[in-house]
Write a protein that holds these residues in place. Structure first.
Motif, short mmCIF file in Angstrom:
data_model
loop_
_atom_site.label_atom_id
_atom_site.label_comp_id
_atom_site.label_asym_id
_atom_site.label_seq_id
_atom_site.Cartn_x
_atom_site.Cartn_y
_atom_site.Cartn_z
N LEU A 65 -40.43 -58.57 30.49
CA LEU A 65 -39.54 -58.95 29.39
C LEU A 65 -38.82 -57.70 28.85
O LEU A 65 -37.63 -57.73 28.54
N ARG A 66 -39.55 -56.59 28.78
CA ARG A 66 -38.90 -55.34 28.31
C ARG A 66 -37.87 -54.86 29.34
O ARG A 66 -36.81 -54.36 28.99
N GLN A 67 -38.19 -55.02 30.63
CA GLN A 67 -37.21 -54.69 31.67
C GLN A 67 -35.93 -55.51 31.48
O GLN A 67 -34.81 -55.02 31.59
N HIS A 68 -36.15 -56.80 31.23
CA HIS A 68 -35.04 -57.74 31.06
C HIS A 68 -34.15 -57.32 29.89
O HIS A 68 -32.92 -57.22 30.01
N ARG A 69 -34.80 -57.02 28.76
CA ARG A 69 -34.03 -56.61 27.57
C ARG A 69 -33.31 -55.28 27.85
O ARG A 69 -32.15 -55.09 27.46
N GLY A 70 -34.00 -54.36 28.53
CA GLY A 70 -33.41 -53.06 28.84
C GLY A 70 -32.22 -53.21 29.79
O GLY A 70 -31.21 -52.51 29.66
N ARG A 71 -32.35 -54.13 30.73
CA ARG A 71 -31.26 -54.36 31.70
C ARG A 71 -30.00 -54.83 30.98
O ARG A 71 -28.90 -54.35 31.23
N ILE A 72 -30.18 -55.76 30.05
CA ILE A 72 -29.02 -56.25 29.30
C ILE A 72 -28.45 -55.13 28.43
O ILE A 72 -27.23 -54.91 28.40
N ALA A 73 -29.36 -54.38 27.77
CA ALA A 73 -28.90 -53.31 26.86
C ALA A 73 -28.12 -52.24 27.60
O ALA A 73 -27.24 -51.59 27.02
N THR A 74 -28.42 -52.01 28.89
CA THR A 74 -27.74 -50.96 29.65
C THR A 74 -26.60 -51.52 30.50
O THR A 74 -26.08 -50.83 31.38
N GLY A 75 -26.23 -52.77 30.27
CA GLY A 75 -25.07 -53.35 30.97
C GLY A 75 -25.34 -53.64 32.44
O GLY A 75 -24.41 -53.73 33.24
N ARG A 76 -26.62 -53.79 32.80
CA ARG A 76 -26.93 -54.07 34.22
C ARG A 76 -27.08 -55.56 34.48
O ARG A 76 -27.48 -55.96 35.56
N GLY A 77 -26.77 -56.38 33.52
CA GLY A 77 -26.78 -57.82 33.74
C GLY A 77 -28.05 -58.50 33.26
O GLY A 77 -28.95 -57.86 32.71
N ASN A 78 -28.07 -59.81 33.48
CA ASN A 78 -29.17 -60.66 33.01
C ASN A 78 -29.72 -61.42 34.22
O ASN A 78 -29.07 -62.32 34.73
N HIS A 79 -30.90 -61.01 34.66
CA HIS A 79 -31.45 -61.60 35.89
C HIS A 79 -32.00 -63.01 35.69
O HIS A 79 -32.55 -63.59 36.63
N SER A 80 -31.87 -63.53 34.51
CA SER A 80 -32.25 -64.92 34.28
C SER A 80 -31.06 -65.73 33.77
O SER A 80 -31.22 -66.77 33.12
N ILE A 81 -29.87 -65.29 34.11
CA ILE A 81 -28.66 -65.90 33.55
C ILE A 81 -28.49 -67.36 33.96
O ILE A 81 -27.82 -68.13 33.27
N GLY A 82 -29.11 -67.75 35.07
CA GLY A 82 -29.00 -69.15 35.51
C GLY A 82 -29.37 -70.12 34.41
O GLY A 82 -28.78 -71.19 34.26
N GLU A 83 -30.35 -69.71 33.59
CA GLU A 83 -30.83 -70.58 32.52
C GLU A 83 -29.74 -70.85 31.48
O GLU A 83 -29.75 -71.88 30.80
N LEU A 84 -28.81 -69.90 31.34
CA LEU A 84 -27.80 -70.00 30.27
C LEU A 84 -26.48 -70.59 30.74
O LEU A 84 -25.61 -70.91 29.93
N LEU A 85 -26.32 -70.70 32.05
CA LEU A 85 -24.99 -71.08 32.56
C LEU A 85 -24.53 -72.48 32.15
O LEU A 85 -23.34 -72.66 31.84
N PRO A 86 -25.38 -73.49 32.15
CA PRO A 86 -24.86 -74.80 31.72
C PRO A 86 -24.26 -74.71 30.31
O PRO A 86 -23.20 -75.29 30.04
N GLY A 87 -24.92 -73.97 29.43
CA GLY A 87 -24.39 -73.80 28.07
C GLY A 87 -23.08 -73.03 28.08
O GLY A 87 -22.15 -73.35 27.33
N TYR A 88 -23.00 -71.98 28.92
CA TYR A 88 -21.75 -71.21 29.01
C TYR A 88 -20.62 -72.10 29.53
O TYR A 88 -19.48 -72.02 29.06
N PHE A 89 -20.95 -72.93 30.53
CA PHE A 89 -19.92 -73.83 31.08
C PHE A 89 -19.41 -74.77 29.97
O PHE A 89 -18.20 -75.03 29.88
N ALA A 90 -20.33 -75.27 29.16
CA ALA A 90 -19.94 -76.17 28.06
C ALA A 90 -19.04 -75.42 27.08
O ALA A 90 -18.01 -75.94 26.63
N GLU A 91 -19.43 -74.16 26.78
CA GLU A 91 -18.63 -73.35 25.85
C GLU A 91 -17.21 -73.13 26.38
O GLU A 91 -16.26 -73.04 25.60
N LEU A 92 -17.08 -73.08 27.69
CA LEU A 92 -15.77 -72.85 28.31
C LEU A 92 -14.97 -74.14 28.45
O LEU A 92 -13.86 -74.14 28.98
N GLY A 93 -15.54 -75.24 27.99
CA GLY A 93 -14.81 -76.51 27.98
C GLY A 93 -14.74 -77.19 29.34
O GLY A 93 -13.85 -78.01 29.57
N LEU A 94 -15.66 -76.86 30.25
CA LEU A 94 -15.64 -77.49 31.58
C LEU A 94 -16.17 -78.92 31.48
O LEU A 94 -16.90 -79.26 30.55
#
Ligand SMILES: C[S@@+](CC[C@H](N)C(=O)[O-])C[C@H]1O[C@@H](n2cnc3c(N)ncnc32)[C@H](O)[C@@H]1O
Length: 303
Positions: free
Chosen positions: A175-204
């Motif tokens: 979990l600390r690796q995950h937070r550190g990865r996001i904080a250093t701009g290296r991405g979110n390795h669990s982003i799949g979990e958030l994509l349906p919500g992002y798609f909704a936000e984009l009006g798809l």
């Protein structure tokens, strides 16, 4: 930082075993890929995903692959020609480019897709907006991205006898690796979990989620090609201190994720011990796990 191109450690043989072909045929039917005459694969790497999807498109379909690494673009082109020698080269292009500034025109593709790419971007929403720019209205956006947390909650034949505190500490470490990865701009390795919500936000519209139906199982005698490749990948990462074994990077990410150096050293030693215990159990034929992981396929139509 490594001088290897991005994701070099992830293009081993193991990647060839990610998908069940009949599952992809089912997904292609659900997505009506046979109606698509032009597909763009963003962050195409050496073309694993493009080559799997291309046979499901309308005959004579165009394919455009984009990756920021020159070396991967060249390998993707060669791999594609070797796999589909009869496809006219003018239908296929692989070019170098940034996912945030694609060298492709507006509204020009029936399908725009990526596999394990948004997870590496510091600004995944900008990447999605750029993919939508090149998608025609009514076209299909398909993103295949993981929730890697599951990998760190792994339940195997060995974990049942380990102290609860160790298992909880391991999760804290990742979990600390995950937070550190996001904080250093290296991405979110669990982003799949958030994509349906992002798609909704984009009006798809017509947002649908599925999961890859292929786990990475290990059980004796570990003799199938996919199991051999999986074990080999793990050993290769450990021996070369790459992938999940890059200690300097892990330390940086742990610190940026709020972990102390003391916690890091304790947990890194635990991970090394765990790795060796697993290797011994494989040798003894006592290691096994069904190997579930979460890899989402999230699709939606551009209004
Ligand atoms: C894990 S690999 C996935 C490759 C391919 N999609 C596959 O599934 O085999 C991630 C890929 O994204 C590419 N990449 C990372 N950041 C990128 C960016 N900003 N623009 C374009 N490509 C990028 C990397 O070079 C790498 O080839």
């Amino acid at each position: 930082m490594s001088d290897q191109p991005h994701s070099a450690e992830f293009f081993g043989e193991q990647r060839d075993f990610w998908w069940n072909r009949d599952f992809l045929a089912l997904m292609a039917a659900r997505w009506r890929l046979h109606e698509a005459s032009a597909l763009a694969d963003i962050g195409c790497g050496v073309g694993h995903w493009s080559r799997l999807l291309y046979p499901h498109l309308r005959p004579g379909a165009m394919l455009a692959g984009v990756d920021r690494e020159r070396r991967w673009v060249a390998e993707a082109r060669e791999n594609f020609q070797r796999t589909f020698p009869a496809i006219p080269p003018e239908l296929i292009s692989f070019q170098q480019g940034d996912a945030l500034q694609l060298p492709l025109p507006d509204a020009s593709f029936d399908v725009v897709t990526c596999q394990t790419v948004l997870m590496h971007l510091a600004q995944p929403m900008d990447g999605l907006r750029e993919m939508l720019r090149i998608l025609r209205p009514g076209g299909l956006l398909i993103c295949v991205e993981p929730n890697n947390f599951w990998n760190y909650l792994a339940y195997t034949s060995l974990t049942e006898t380990e102290p609860v505190e160790i298992l909880v500490n391991r999760f804290e470490f990742w979990l600390r690796q995950h937070r550190g990865r996001i904080a250093t701009g290296r991405g979110n390795h669990s982003i799949g979990e958030l994509l349906p919500g992002y798609f909704a936000e984009l009006g798809l519209r017509d947002i649908v989620t599925h999961q890859n139906d292929r786990p990475a199982s290990l059980f004796p005698p570990y003799a199938s090609p996919d199991q051999k490749a999986l074990l080999e990948q793990g050993r290769q990462w450990q021996n070369s201190a790459t992938g999940p074994w890059n200690k300097a990077e892990l330390l940086e990410l742990c610190r940026r994720g709020g972990g102390t150096d003391e916690f890091f050293e304790k947990m890194f030693a635990d991970l090394v011990a765990k790795y060796h215990a697993e290797q011994r159990a494989v040798t003894d034929g006592t290691y096994h796990a069904a190997g579930g992981s979460i890899n989402y396929l999230i699709s939606a139509r551009k209004p």
